[in-house]
Design an enzyme around this catalytic site. Sequence first.
Site, PDB file in Angstrom:
ATOM      1  N   ASP A  37      -0.207   5.013   1.080  1.00  0.00           N
ATOM      2  CA  ASP A  37      -0.081   6.288   2.216  1.00  0.00           C
ATOM      3  C   ASP A  37      -0.090   5.490   3.510  1.00  0.00           C
ATOM      4  OD1 ASP A  37      -0.458   8.742   3.147  1.00  0.00           O
ATOM      5  OD2 ASP A  37      -1.905   9.053   1.228  1.00  0.00           O
ATOM      6  N   ASP A  82       0.812  -1.324   0.093  1.00  0.00           N
ATOM      7  CA  ASP A  82      -0.046  -0.103   0.090  1.00  0.00           C
ATOM      8  C   ASP A  82       0.964   1.386   0.035  1.00  0.00           C
ATOM      9  OD1 ASP A  82      -2.226   1.405   0.576  1.00  0.00           O
ATOM     10  OD2 ASP A  82      -1.774   1.652   2.482  1.00  0.00           O
ATOM     11  N   ASP A 133      -1.051  -0.686   5.791  1.00  0.00           N
ATOM     12  CA  ASP A 133      -1.466  -0.016   7.214  1.00  0.00           C
ATOM     13  C   ASP A 133      -2.663   0.150   7.771  1.00  0.00           C
ATOM     14  OD1 ASP A 133      -1.912   2.077   5.385  1.00  0.00           O
ATOM     15  OD2 ASP A 133      -1.754   3.592   7.063  1.00  0.00           O
TER      16      ASP A 133
HETATM   17 MG   LIG Z   1      -2.534   3.239   3.523  1.00  0.00          MG
END
Ligand SMILES: [Mg+2]
Length: 318
Positions: free
Chosen positions: A14, A12, A215
């Site tokens: 961000d 991923d 995250d």
């Molecule tokens: Mg993310």
Amino acid sequence: MPTAEHDAVLLDLDGVVYAGDRAVPRAPEAMARLRQEGTPVRFVTNNASRTPQQVADKLVSVGVEAAAEEVLGSPRAAAELLVDRVGVPAGGTVAVVGGTGLLRAVEEAGLRAVPVLEVQERPDAVVQGFSPDLGWRHLAAATRWVRAGVTWVASNLDLTIPTADGVAPGNGLLVHAVAEASGRRPDFVAGKPEPFLFLSAARSAGASAPLVVGDRLDTDIAGGRAAGFTTALVLTGVHGLDDALAAEPALRPDRVLLTLDDLWDSPTRERADEATAALHEAWDALDALTTSPGDASVADDRAALLQEWSARLSPGAA
Ligand SMILES: [Mg+2]
């Protein structure tokens, strides 16, 4: 290769590689090490408002080497889904609600992509993705075909998107507009937490056993697990240890990483794996004991567990 059992790493963006306009701490170093080792890497993002080239440029600007071909967005996953799952035949007509990225992705999948306002006859499918240029006419045209029973694919259902001026309505809200007007829901969604984006990224990397790193439990970990891949939660973004502990079993990561450095077999990672298993077990036991939410004694036990985990994960731990 971070671990022998994985043939690619799907990340991923961000909260994993960058946060806003800055690199996540240790991410550039870890990404450079992956490159050095020749590990195939793919960057996976629901956000279709940037082209793969723009995302690659942003990665380079924060010190992470990246090529546009390594950036997998939901438009491409949606286009592959139209062929693989919906079964639109080669050259079949797809009404496209979205921008040039989605039009191009549908064409590249061997289909005939027609902007929804130009569709004259019943298409084989409708695909809907984000574009800042979408207006009422596009949504009305899409609604017509969706109400007529045409198979409907959404690139993602993100309710909001980040912009330079703050949070703005995302594709999910535009999909909801069509859903409310048609009384239907999309037949397929390509983006996280569905598995298709991760499957598309793995295919692009030629990988059968990639490691998914994210995250967020509800998108990255959920999607990676739905695809059948091993998942790792990195604690540099949205979700923390607390969330991983409290997550329902289907959203639990296989691994927890303090930073991307922990991709490699390190004492830290081994401790994290042990701690993850031990604490999930303890947490389940606590859950079973809880009869009233907010029970003070359980809250104390939980705090003690978190403290123990933190101690075991700290760089200085034995
Ligand atoms: Mg993310």
